[in-house]
Design an enzyme around this catalytic site. Structure first.
Site, mmCIF file in Angstrom:
data_model
loop_
_atom_site.group_PDB
_atom_site.id
_atom_site.type_symbol
_atom_site.label_atom_id
_atom_site.label_comp_id
_atom_site.label_asym_id
_atom_site.label_seq_id
_atom_site.Cartn_x
_atom_site.Cartn_y
_atom_site.Cartn_z
ATOM 1 C CB CYS A 133 100.493 58.102 -57.893
ATOM 2 S SG CYS A 133 101.731 59.355 -57.640
ATOM 3 C CB CYS B 256 95.938 57.290 -59.333
ATOM 4 S SG CYS B 256 97.506 57.309 -58.453
ATOM 5 C CB CYS C 249 97.950 51.264 -63.010
ATOM 6 S SG CYS C 249 99.718 51.421 -62.765
#
Length: 130
Positions: free
Chosen positions: A8, A83, A87
């Site tokens: 995260c 989140c 990423c």
């Protein structure tokens, strides 16, 4: 044994809880790691307190701390916590997103529900990887 990374943004709450529960509930099936795209520097104190109360797991005493993605060993699977940010690519064979809301700043009952959801998902993952 597969290696699983829980990721995260701050690596301070959900991913740390997942790492701890993975080690506690599924260490016979997979190794658990966690990291963040922008680590917050410390584990959320409410997460630490509630994991001690509920599971008698002291994440800090067990050496858990906020880490960068570059601190991860090579992993087989990546699980993002939900989140809602891009990423960076972490090399892996498989990935999934658990879509969990961050309980930071919320009352204990919200935290405990997030912990319960993570526990359930860890146990499901354990069965899939067995």
């Amino acid at each position: 044994m597969q290696r699983v990374a829980f990721i995260c943004v701050h690596n301070s709450c959900r991913s740390q809880i997942a790492q701890a529960l993975g080690r506690h509930l599924a260490a016979d099936v997979f190794e658990s790691y966690s990291a963040g795209t922008a680590p917050g520097g410390r584990i959320n104190p409410d997460a630490v307190r509630l994991m001690k109360e509920r599971y008698h797991i002291d994440m800090e005493a067990e050496g858990q701390h906020s880490k960068l993605l570059s601190d991860l060993p090579p992993v087989d699977g990546v699980i993002t916590m939900g989140c809602n940010v891009a990423c960076p690519s972490v090399p892996c064979a498989w990935r999934e997103d658990w879509g969990l809301d961050d309980p930071t700043g919320q009352p204990d009952d919200v935290f405990l529900e997030t912990i319960r959801q993570i526990e359930e998902k860890i146990l499901q993952l354990k069965e899939r990887l067995r």
